[in-house]
Design a protein around this motif. Sequence first.
Motif, PDB file in Angstrom:
ATOM      1  N   ASN A 568       2.365  12.497  -2.665  1.00 50.59           N
ATOM      2  CA  ASN A 568       1.266  13.020  -1.843  1.00 50.59           C
ATOM      3  C   ASN A 568       1.676  12.899  -0.378  1.00 50.59           C
ATOM      4  O   ASN A 568       1.440  11.877   0.275  1.00 50.59           O
ATOM      5  N   ASP A 569       2.274  13.948   0.150  1.00 53.51           N
ATOM      6  CA  ASP A 569       2.741  13.948   1.535  1.00 53.51           C
ATOM      7  C   ASP A 569       1.605  13.656   2.513  1.00 53.51           C
ATOM      8  O   ASP A 569       1.838  13.129   3.603  1.00 53.51           O
ATOM      9  N   GLY A 570       0.372  14.054   2.132  1.00 56.91           N
ATOM     10  CA  GLY A 570      -0.751  13.882   3.036  1.00 56.91           C
ATOM     11  C   GLY A 570      -1.108  12.439   3.310  1.00 56.91           C
ATOM     12  O   GLY A 570      -1.821  12.145   4.270  1.00 56.91           O
ATOM     13  N   MET A 571      -0.624  11.509   2.501  1.00 58.86           N
ATOM     14  CA  MET A 571      -0.866  10.080   2.735  1.00 58.86           C
ATOM     15  C   MET A 571       0.252   9.504   3.597  1.00 58.86           C
ATOM     16  O   MET A 571       0.812   8.444   3.317  1.00 58.86           O
ATOM     17  N   ASN A 572       0.567  10.195   4.669  1.00 61.96           N
ATOM     18  CA  ASN A 572       1.742   9.840   5.462  1.00 61.96           C
ATOM     19  C   ASN A 572       1.513   8.675   6.421  1.00 61.96           C
ATOM     20  O   ASN A 572       2.460   8.224   7.071  1.00 61.96           O
ATOM     21  N   ARG A 573       0.295   8.148   6.515  1.00 61.11           N
ATOM     22  CA  ARG A 573       0.045   7.013   7.416  1.00 61.11           C
ATOM     23  C   ARG A 573      -0.211   5.714   6.654  1.00 61.11           C
ATOM     24  O   ARG A 573      -0.333   4.657   7.268  1.00 61.11           O
ATOM     25  N   VAL A 574      -0.283   5.775   5.341  1.00 62.57           N
ATOM     26  CA  VAL A 574      -0.615   4.579   4.560  1.00 62.57           C
ATOM     27  C   VAL A 574       0.437   3.492   4.745  1.00 62.57           C
ATOM     28  O   VAL A 574       0.115   2.320   4.961  1.00 62.57           O
ATOM     29  N   GLY A 575       1.711   3.876   4.660  1.00 60.60           N
ATOM     30  CA  GLY A 575       2.774   2.881   4.758  1.00 60.60           C
ATOM     31  C   GLY A 575       3.775   3.172   5.843  1.00 60.60           C
ATOM     32  O   GLY A 575       4.942   2.771   5.751  1.00 60.60           O
ATOM     33  N   ILE A 576       3.331   3.851   6.888  1.00 60.14           N
ATOM     34  CA  ILE A 576       4.258   4.275   7.933  1.00 60.14           C
ATOM     35  C   ILE A 576       4.869   3.097   8.679  1.00 60.14           C
ATOM     36  O   ILE A 576       5.949   3.202   9.258  1.00 60.14           O
ATOM     37  N   GLY A 577       4.205   1.935   8.630  1.00 57.89           N
ATOM     38  CA  GLY A 577       4.748   0.744   9.296  1.00 57.89           C
ATOM     39  C   GLY A 577       5.855   0.062   8.514  1.00 57.89           C
ATOM     40  O   GLY A 577       6.427  -0.928   8.978  1.00 57.89           O
ATOM     41  N   GLY A 578       6.155   0.580   7.314  1.00 53.54           N
ATOM     42  CA  GLY A 578       7.254   0.025   6.530  1.00 53.54           C
ATOM     43  C   GLY A 578       6.866  -1.169   5.684  1.00 53.54           C
ATOM     44  O   GLY A 578       7.745  -1.893   5.196  1.00 53.54           O
ATOM     45  N   VAL A 579       5.550  -1.363   5.464  1.00 57.86           N
ATOM     46  CA  VAL A 579       5.089  -2.505   4.668  1.00 57.86           C
ATOM     47  C   VAL A 579       4.271  -2.049   3.462  1.00 57.86           C
ATOM     48  O   VAL A 579       4.364  -2.642   2.381  1.00 57.86           O
ATOM     49  N   GLY A 580       3.453  -1.005   3.621  1.00 57.91           N
ATOM     50  CA  GLY A 580       2.594  -0.530   2.541  1.00 57.91           C
ATOM     51  C   GLY A 580       3.385  -0.098   1.318  1.00 57.91           C
ATOM     52  O   GLY A 580       4.468   0.479   1.428  1.00 57.91           O
ATOM     53  N   GLU A 581       2.820  -0.371   0.132  1.00 59.73           N
ATOM     54  CA  GLU A 581       3.511  -0.093  -1.134  1.00 59.73           C
ATOM     55  C   GLU A 581       2.728   0.916  -1.967  1.00 59.73           C
ATOM     56  O   GLU A 581       1.506   1.014  -1.869  1.00 59.73           O
ATOM     57  N   SER A 582       3.454   1.653  -2.812  1.00 54.60           N
ATOM     58  CA  SER A 582       2.882   2.712  -3.637  1.00 54.60           C
ATOM     59  C   SER A 582       2.906   2.322  -5.105  1.00 54.60           C
ATOM     60  O   SER A 582       3.972   2.054  -5.662  1.00 54.60           O
ATOM     61  N   VAL A 583       1.740   2.307  -5.733  1.00 53.12           N
ATOM     62  CA  VAL A 583       1.662   2.031  -7.166  1.00 53.12           C
ATOM     63  C   VAL A 583       2.188   3.221  -7.958  1.00 53.12           C
ATOM     64  O   VAL A 583       2.969   3.057  -8.903  1.00 53.12           O
ATOM     65  N   TRP A 584       1.761   4.434  -7.579  1.00 50.84           N
ATOM     66  CA  TRP A 584       2.271   5.595  -8.311  1.00 50.84           C
ATOM     67  C   TRP A 584       3.789   5.614  -8.292  1.00 50.84           C
ATOM     68  O   TRP A 584       4.434   5.863  -9.321  1.00 50.84           O
TER      69      TRP A 584
END
Length: 883
Positions: A568-584
């Motif tokens: 989901n390219d639209g979630m481009n700010r969720v982990g932009i700091g290099g810390v957020g993780e993706s379950v999918w």
Amino acid sequence: MRPAHQLSHDDRILLQTVARVVISDSDGSLLAQVGRHVAPPRSVPLLLPDRGTAFEPMTDAGARQLQPAAPEVGPPADGAAAAAKARFDNGTGSFSADGREYVIISRADTLTPAPWANVIANPHFGTVVSESSSGYTWFENAHEFRLTPWHNDPIADASGEALYLRDEETGRVWSPTPLPCRGQGSYQTRHGFGYSVYEHVEDGIASELWIYVALDAAVKFSHLIVRNTSGRPRLLSVTGYVEWVLGDVRGKSQMHVVTEVDADTGALTAHNPYNIEFGGRVAFYDVDSPTRSFTADRSEFLGRNGHLGAPAALQRAKLSGAAGVGLDPCAAVQVPIALRDGESFETTFRLGAASDSRAATALAARYKGVEAAKASLAEVRAYWIDTLGAVQVETPDASVDLLVNGWLPYQTLSSRYFARSGYYQSGGAFGFRDQLQDVMAMVHLAPALCREHLLRSAAHQFPQGDVLHWWHPPLDRGVRTRCSDDYLWLPLAVSRYLETTGDLDVLEERVRFVEARALNVDEESYYDLPMLSAHQKTLYEHCELALRRGVELCGARGLPLMGSGDWNDGMNRVGIGGVGESVWLGFFLFDVLTRFGKVATARDDEQLAAWCRTASQNLRENLAEHAWDGEWYQRAWFDDGTPLGSRSSDECQIDSISQSWAVLSGAADSARGRQAMQSLDKHLVRRDDGLIQLLTPAFDKTTKDPGYIRGYVPGVRENGGQYTHAAVWAAMAFAELSDRERAWELARMINPIQHATDAAGVARYKVEPYVMAADVYALPPHIGRGGWTWYTGSAGWMYQLLTESLLGLRRHNDTISLEPRIPSHWPRYRIEYRTGASVYAIEVTQTDDNVATLALDGSLQPDLNFRLIDDGARHQVVVCCPR
């Protein structure tokens, strides 16, 4: 003001090029230069209708009269019988009896709610047309080098291409297509595989226009057949028109386009010497008739404040013959026609392009003449029938048959892979993840194309393991990003290709990397032209590099970092700091590691296979420990640790793809996987509205910034609408759980044909019912409205859902296995599978017996598998499976 000696030669040429007025001290006095007389433009007399004009039939060799018998390319001989056999007629359109055409009736008071298009392309050239207009055309890249304008106007359905018929006795003008100059009465449009046909009758003149592109050349044919059924002789003319772009946007390029007339072929040519990336390209427009008039001046053709609905030039006897530099560029050619009663006339307008002037001239000459046009059409139709015919099904659901037997793979190949364009998106670029998903669906129909694209994709990987998110051919200028899933689609697509074909040799193909500077700390992405690297590795090593990067880029929970967005390219700010993780992404990476571990084993690389097993097991444990939210799986974590896709989230409390891929990957335990899918069904499946949401509630007022997804209106596209990619994955997951009734229920909800079975459905859904839409709106007042169509990867996934997940067709190298997951009320279905010169006719019957059996040519097999042998014969396969 600067002295001339202070200007460089290049700057001086640039100033003279863009200047409206150039005054020279060596060209007389200022008064003389300002007052110098400019020759007036050529004046063409007005058309003066004259019913007393003598009738002299035309006898040009290129454009010829025909006898009253219908030509080979014409419509079915019995139109009434064909209409009676129409399938899924909704009052506006229907499928032909054989399913190979979609037929649209356009009346002045009953138009399609949105343009219903066809994407017609080969790998280097194409056009997008609608039921009403001739659309736009490109060469090499649908975004960067458009020959004619892309308007993206679903209201006016504007186009920069047009054809006109004119009655020379009355001056009456109309188009053989509903736009831009609509005639009286109705029009019929037939969209087929590789062509579209427009039929109309105006005042006793029947016209039939076939639009298609050559199979392997950059030529668009507009093949026009005109029949005189009026009962009297007629004098007519036909005029073809195109507006030149020769770049991306007409406003940027029009002042630079130079038009000429080729002395050998008579074709009008155009080139843009200021287009750096497509330097030297030459376009041409030509017609099969030596008796013609022409103009390359758009201002002349349209007239001051004119428009294509009523061009000023068609009020005059002929076109002026203007061409050269400094014009508002176009190409218009007019041909006279004289027909006795009952006679027919046919000619072909050709729009094309080539790498240089000599090649363009040769191409124009190669395809000159009606016979060359007909031969090209025959090649196009044969190609699509052969390609799409590799897998054919016959089921109790005719809408499934129509999609599988043609429209889904056609959409995937013609729009997604060849054109990389559609009516609503003129992309032009290869997307790393996008086209890899498309070719994954084509392993049965076009395995060679799939192999070619695997190597093309690997050639756009950086030595660090990341890849170009997308790139524009031919130079391959593209964007480097922090997107976290792109590169992982390469090993997944390679695994699927190998599983189907067994072609292990492709792993040894050596492919070079691309190189460019690294992203700066504060950069999310940048657009540039990377260099071709001197380093190269095998395709196998490219895949291993991607896998190791995916495993290394994990966060504190041991799950993959979100980066600047995952699928989901639209979630481009969720982990932009290099810390957020993706379950999918954790589930997706688990699946890729599992599949490629089998590739490593097949290649006798036990070290990599063991590493894949260890890494995937670690992911499984970390997902089980951190990702479960009680009733479903979370979607991700923001950089600050705030969960996304959780019951504690204020918006986006549940996201479908984490639930679907928990099951599809096999990483979730059985109980949680079933619970997750039950939650998906409860919160995201909207049966009353016939749609499956991606997430809910939509992003709207949350203080957490997920990215540009929030820029979409709530309920539209990824922001809480049905994003059809994800909807298909949900149906696949239910099939994987053997919940076949629910899987088929969801598949029917996704099926575009079912959205527009009657007039009310057409008015609600609006877009084409014969191809997949990328999204369906989920909130008032537009619930159930389709979003953009054609250019969506959901077509390829829908094809995999129907053929493999539900009908159970699986190929493993030279073996076919059947694992049917069909509704209990289906008595049987059939599949014809072609390999080489052999055909396997498979009939699957449901019985009340508890034992499943398979017989090949009457010989009972030990299980539901059989070997493929290309012996040129037709084989019978009979399968009985428990109900």
